[in-house]
Scaffold this motif. Structure first.
Motif, mmCIF file in Angstrom:
data_model
loop_
_atom_site.group_PDB
_atom_site.id
_atom_site.type_symbol
_atom_site.label_atom_id
_atom_site.label_comp_id
_atom_site.label_asym_id
_atom_site.label_seq_id
_atom_site.Cartn_x
_atom_site.Cartn_y
_atom_site.Cartn_z
ATOM 1 N N MET A 44 0.841 -1.194 0.000
ATOM 2 C CA MET A 44 0.000 0.000 0.000
ATOM 3 C C MET A 44 0.883 1.253 0.000
ATOM 4 S SD MET A 44 -3.119 0.997 -0.038
ATOM 5 C CE MET A 44 -4.026 2.520 0.184
ATOM 6 N N THR A 45 0.535 2.247 -0.804
ATOM 7 C CA THR A 45 1.285 3.499 -0.856
ATOM 8 C C THR A 45 1.185 4.228 0.477
ATOM 9 O OG1 THR A 45 0.861 3.717 -3.218
ATOM 10 C CG2 THR A 45 1.488 5.709 -2.033
ATOM 11 N N ALA A 46 2.312 4.695 0.986
ATOM 12 C CA ALA A 46 2.324 5.487 2.216
ATOM 13 C C ALA A 46 2.546 6.950 1.870
ATOM 14 C CB ALA A 46 3.423 4.992 3.146
ATOM 15 N N LEU A 47 2.036 7.834 2.703
ATOM 16 C CA LEU A 47 2.255 9.254 2.492
ATOM 17 C C LEU A 47 3.695 9.610 2.815
ATOM 18 C CD1 LEU A 47 -0.979 10.756 4.125
ATOM 19 C CD2 LEU A 47 -0.577 10.199 1.722
ATOM 20 N N SER A 48 4.261 10.536 2.069
ATOM 21 C CA SER A 48 5.601 11.020 2.374
ATOM 22 C C SER A 48 5.510 12.057 3.489
ATOM 23 C CB SER A 48 6.227 11.654 1.129
ATOM 24 O OG SER A 48 5.668 12.940 0.900
ATOM 25 N N PRO A 49 6.639 12.360 4.144
ATOM 26 C CA PRO A 49 6.610 13.420 5.170
ATOM 27 C C PRO A 49 6.121 14.754 4.610
ATOM 28 C CG PRO A 49 8.657 12.166 5.302
ATOM 29 C CD PRO A 49 7.965 11.716 4.059
ATOM 30 N N LEU A 50 6.394 15.017 3.335
ATOM 31 C CA LEU A 50 5.944 16.268 2.727
ATOM 32 C C LEU A 50 4.435 16.243 2.476
ATOM 33 C CD1 LEU A 50 7.189 18.938 1.848
ATOM 34 C CD2 LEU A 50 7.542 17.965 -0.420
ATOM 35 N N ASP A 51 3.921 15.087 2.037
ATOM 36 C CA ASP A 51 2.472 14.951 1.857
ATOM 37 C C ASP A 51 1.722 15.343 3.132
ATOM 38 O OD1 ASP A 51 2.635 13.914 -0.768
ATOM 39 O OD2 ASP A 51 2.811 11.854 -0.040
ATOM 40 N N LYS A 52 2.264 14.920 4.256
ATOM 41 C CA LYS A 52 1.565 15.106 5.536
ATOM 42 C C LYS A 52 1.484 16.565 5.965
ATOM 43 C CE LYS A 52 2.825 10.459 7.074
ATOM 44 N NZ LYS A 52 3.532 9.646 8.087
ATOM 45 N N LEU A 53 2.272 17.437 5.330
ATOM 46 C CA LEU A 53 2.221 18.867 5.657
ATOM 47 C C LEU A 53 1.161 19.614 4.854
ATOM 48 C CD1 LEU A 53 5.850 20.250 6.050
ATOM 49 C CD2 LEU A 53 4.231 19.553 7.808
ATOM 50 N N MET A 54 0.565 18.953 3.883
ATOM 51 C CA MET A 54 -0.375 19.640 3.002
ATOM 52 C C MET A 54 -1.678 19.988 3.733
ATOM 53 S SD MET A 54 1.138 20.060 0.165
ATOM 54 C CE MET A 54 2.617 20.264 1.194
ATOM 55 N N PRO A 55 -2.420 20.984 3.218
ATOM 56 C CA PRO A 55 -3.720 21.319 3.798
ATOM 57 C C PRO A 55 -4.639 20.105 3.803
ATOM 58 C CG PRO A 55 -3.040 22.995 2.217
ATOM 59 C CD PRO A 55 -2.065 21.865 2.081
ATOM 60 N N ARG A 56 -5.442 19.991 4.827
ATOM 61 C CA ARG A 56 -6.316 18.819 4.955
ATOM 62 C C ARG A 56 -7.656 19.071 4.281
ATOM 63 N NH1 ARG A 56 -4.460 17.067 11.099
ATOM 64 N NH2 ARG A 56 -2.238 16.961 10.567
ATOM 65 N N GLY A 57 -7.560 19.390 3.023
ATOM 66 C CA GLY A 57 -8.727 19.615 2.196
ATOM 67 C C GLY A 57 -8.433 19.103 0.802
ATOM 68 N N TYR A 58 -9.102 19.674 -0.189
ATOM 69 C CA TYR A 58 -9.030 19.136 -1.542
ATOM 70 C C TYR A 58 -8.455 20.124 -2.548
ATOM 71 C CZ TYR A 58 -11.797 15.119 -0.134
ATOM 72 O OH TYR A 58 -12.215 13.965 0.485
ATOM 73 N N VAL A 59 -7.695 19.572 -3.503
ATOM 74 C CA VAL A 59 -7.417 20.268 -4.749
ATOM 75 C C VAL A 59 -8.629 19.973 -5.631
ATOM 76 C CG1 VAL A 59 -5.858 20.528 -6.698
ATOM 77 C CG2 VAL A 59 -4.958 19.801 -4.489
ATOM 78 N N ARG A 60 -9.328 21.014 -6.066
ATOM 79 C CA ARG A 60 -10.603 20.801 -6.766
ATOM 80 C C ARG A 60 -10.701 21.743 -7.953
ATOM 81 N NH1 ARG A 60 -14.677 21.287 -2.609
ATOM 82 N NH2 ARG A 60 -14.484 23.542 -2.871
ATOM 83 N N GLN A 61 -11.173 21.211 -9.080
ATOM 84 C CA GLN A 61 -11.367 22.027 -10.271
ATOM 85 C C GLN A 61 -12.655 21.629 -10.980
ATOM 86 O OE1 GLN A 61 -7.757 21.437 -12.573
ATOM 87 N NE2 GLN A 61 -6.664 23.052 -11.467
ATOM 88 N N MET A 62 -13.261 22.611 -11.648
ATOM 89 C CA MET A 62 -14.411 22.390 -12.511
ATOM 90 C C MET A 62 -13.921 22.422 -13.958
ATOM 91 S SD MET A 62 -16.831 22.431 -10.221
ATOM 92 C CE MET A 62 -17.343 23.138 -8.651
ATOM 93 N N LEU A 63 -14.095 21.333 -14.681
ATOM 94 C CA LEU A 63 -13.689 21.251 -16.080
ATOM 95 C C LEU A 63 -14.937 21.313 -16.955
ATOM 96 C CD1 LEU A 63 -11.112 18.314 -15.815
ATOM 97 C CD2 LEU A 63 -10.795 20.719 -15.244
ATOM 98 N N CYS A 64 -14.942 22.220 -17.920
ATOM 99 C CA CYS A 64 -16.121 22.451 -18.761
ATOM 100 C C CYS A 64 -15.865 21.925 -20.178
ATOM 101 C CB CYS A 64 -16.447 23.942 -18.816
ATOM 102 S SG CYS A 64 -16.711 24.678 -17.187
ATOM 103 N N PHE A 65 -16.765 21.060 -20.640
ATOM 104 C CA PHE A 65 -16.649 20.459 -21.972
ATOM 105 C C PHE A 65 -17.926 20.709 -22.766
ATOM 106 C CE2 PHE A 65 -13.906 17.984 -19.221
ATOM 107 C CZ PHE A 65 -12.809 17.647 -19.992
ATOM 108 N N PRO A 66 -17.825 20.908 -24.091
ATOM 109 C CA PRO A 66 -19.013 21.125 -24.908
ATOM 110 C C PRO A 66 -19.669 19.826 -25.382
ATOM 111 C CG PRO A 66 -17.066 21.462 -26.244
ATOM 112 C CD PRO A 66 -16.578 21.175 -24.846
ATOM 113 N N SER A 67 -19.215 18.684 -24.906
ATOM 114 C CA SER A 67 -19.732 17.400 -25.384
ATOM 115 C C SER A 67 -21.198 17.189 -24.991
ATOM 116 C CB SER A 67 -18.906 16.246 -24.815
ATOM 117 O OG SER A 67 -19.485 14.990 -25.147
ATOM 118 N N THR A 68 -21.966 16.673 -25.936
ATOM 119 C CA THR A 68 -23.361 16.305 -25.671
ATOM 120 C C THR A 68 -23.603 14.833 -26.012
ATOM 121 O OG1 THR A 68 -24.003 17.052 -27.894
ATOM 122 C CG2 THR A 68 -24.215 18.644 -26.091
#
Length: 465
Positions: A1-25
């Motif tokens: 199982m992948t373990a978090l690095s010491p640097l990972d553990k310093l990151m904000p305890r929330g999400y990187v989040r983006q809205m991607l918009c596509f013209p597909s129908t």
């Protein structure tokens, strides 16, 4: 199982989040996205895991996988509420993404424990779609987020791991510490300069800001590439006269302009301009290791650094000698100030090398469990500017069914947010090549920010609410 690095553990305890918009129908878009995501999970199984936070909230770890594809992926049809053509005509305003259900469940506070590593929500709208993707920040940075999207797009396009170009080395968090000669290097005795422990004054300031009621204004500004290139040419011509071989990028110049605009917007006009101001910004160090980390390494691989410039230079740049004509050529004094500030930023970026990063990693790896909470980056004056410009979302081909992305957005922000430079907009039929910047300030500060000389002269306000 992948373990978090010491640097990972310093990151904000929330999400990187983006809205991607596509013209597909296409009627097949949901099946294509879901099938592609299933293939991503075969490559990156820890997306099915969660982030476990200790009871005292001091420590985080990655759980075993406990979810299914159906937990990670959901969809809805809101074609009666949002018209893609309309929001595209208005440059995809952030308020368009504040509707119910567009943001996946469990990715906004209060978070469950464990908190899911990954969530995505497909919203079908009239004439297109909105794909909201959220990845927990303790597992990645914006470059790793972009690599996941690249992998997903490739699987939607080809359906084959070989064609997707996936490399298991992207998952190897141990690569941060398992470097040549690392085993013989002692752990630094004192905290490295690229880390700090928040003092009581800093904690008090953070708590005060968090407790303030806020209904900020979110705005998106656009800087044309041709404008930034012309400015880069003028500034580098001035720097060449120094005779030291120095140069700055258009990104350095944009950071300088935004820094100036922010500081002038938040400053009392009658305040003393003596002294200096220090800004914080991230540096991706994947390419600075020898051998380098994979460009698509999925873990966290950035360091916060700082730059310090004259407060008077920064604020006076935003008032540009009181000129009422924003179209007149830049005077030599403004070019000189901009060159000074951008050069300071460039020097700070250049100062981040493998030696300094390795000291940070070794210190974090050896820190005891009762060590005071460590914060990434040296202390600065509170202003931070983040760039996602190199995240090549617009260049991704998701195949004939999904297509290519028209816009990357965040929803209207409910809190103060210093500038985020959004992914670079490539040349297109509308001639919109350039960089978009999103900010969120209370209305008075926002108005001063948009009216500052750098924003008036070099950008167009696309939307605010």
């Amino acid at each position: 199982m992948t373990a978090l690095s010491p640097l990972d553990k310093l990151m904000p305890r929330g999400y990187v989040r983006q809205m991607l918009c596509f013209p597909s129908t296409s009627a097949e878009v949901s099946h294509t996205l879901k099938t592609g995501l299933a293939r991503v999970l075969a490559d990156v199984p820890y997306l099915l895991a969660g982030i476990i936070t200790s009871e005292d909230r001091k420590h985080v770890s990655l759980s075993e996988c406990y979810q299914t594809l159906e937990d990670l992926y959901s969809e809805q049809d809101i074609s009666d509420a949002i018209d893609y053509v309309v929001i595209k005509q208005h440059h995809f305003p952030p308020s368009s993404f504040a509707g119910p259900g567009i943001i996946p469940t469990d990715t906004q506070p209060p978070f469950p424990n464990p908190t899911p590593v990954f969530r995505t929500k497909l919203s079908l709208v009239k004439g297109g779609l909105i794909l909201c993707v959220a990845v927990h920040h303790c597992t990645t940075d914006i470059t790793g987020f972009g690599a996941l999207l690249k992998l997903w797009a490739s699987h939607c396009r080809t359906g084959a791991s070989a064609a997707a170009g996936f490399d298991p080395a992207w998952l190897n968090r141990k690569a941060l510490l398992e470097r040549p000669d690392t085993s013989n290097r002692p752990t630094p005795a004192s905290i490295p300069e690229l880390l700090h422990v928040k003092g009581p004054d800093e904690l008090t300031k953070i708590a005060a800001l968090a407790s303030q009621p806020s209904d900020p204004t979110t705005g998106v500004f656009f800087f044309p590439q041709k404008t930034l290139q012309a400015l880069k040419h003028a500034v580098n011509k001035h720097i060449a006269s120094w005779g030291n071989g120095g140069w700055v990028s258009s990104s350095d110049i944009l950071t300088a302009l935004l820094w100036s605009a922010v500081l002038s917007a938040e400053s009392d006009p009658m305040s003393d301009r003596k002294g200096s101001n220090t800004i914080g910004f991230p540096v991706n160090f994947r390419s600075r290791f020898n051998p380098p980390l994979p460009p698509d390494y999925l873990g966290t691989a950035f360091i916060m650094t700082t730059a310090t410039a004259s407060r008077d230079d920064l604020i006076s740049l935003s008032f540009h000698a009181g000129s009422s004509n924003d179209d007149e050529p830049l005077d030599s004094a403004s070019i000189s100030k901009l060159a000074d500030i951008a050069s300071i930023i460039r020097a700070s970026l250049h100062s981040i090398d493998e030696e300094r990063v390795r000291n940070v990693l070794l210190y974090l790896d050896g820190a005891s469990g009762d060590h005071p909470p460590i914060t990434l980056g040296p202390r600065h004056d509170g202003v931070s500017i983040v760039s996602w410009a190199d995240q090549n979302i617009y260049g991704l081909d998701w195949g004939d069914i999904v297509g290519t992305c028209d816009a990357v957005r965040l929803p209207k922000l409910m809190y103060k947010r210093y500038p985020i430079v959004l992914p670079r907009v490539p040349a297109n039929p509308a001639g919109d090549e350039g960089l978009e910047v999103i900010v969120s300030f209370d209305r008075q500060v926002f108005d001063k920010f948009r009216q500052s000389w750098p924003m008036r002269r070099f950008s167009t306000l696309r939307y605010y609410s």
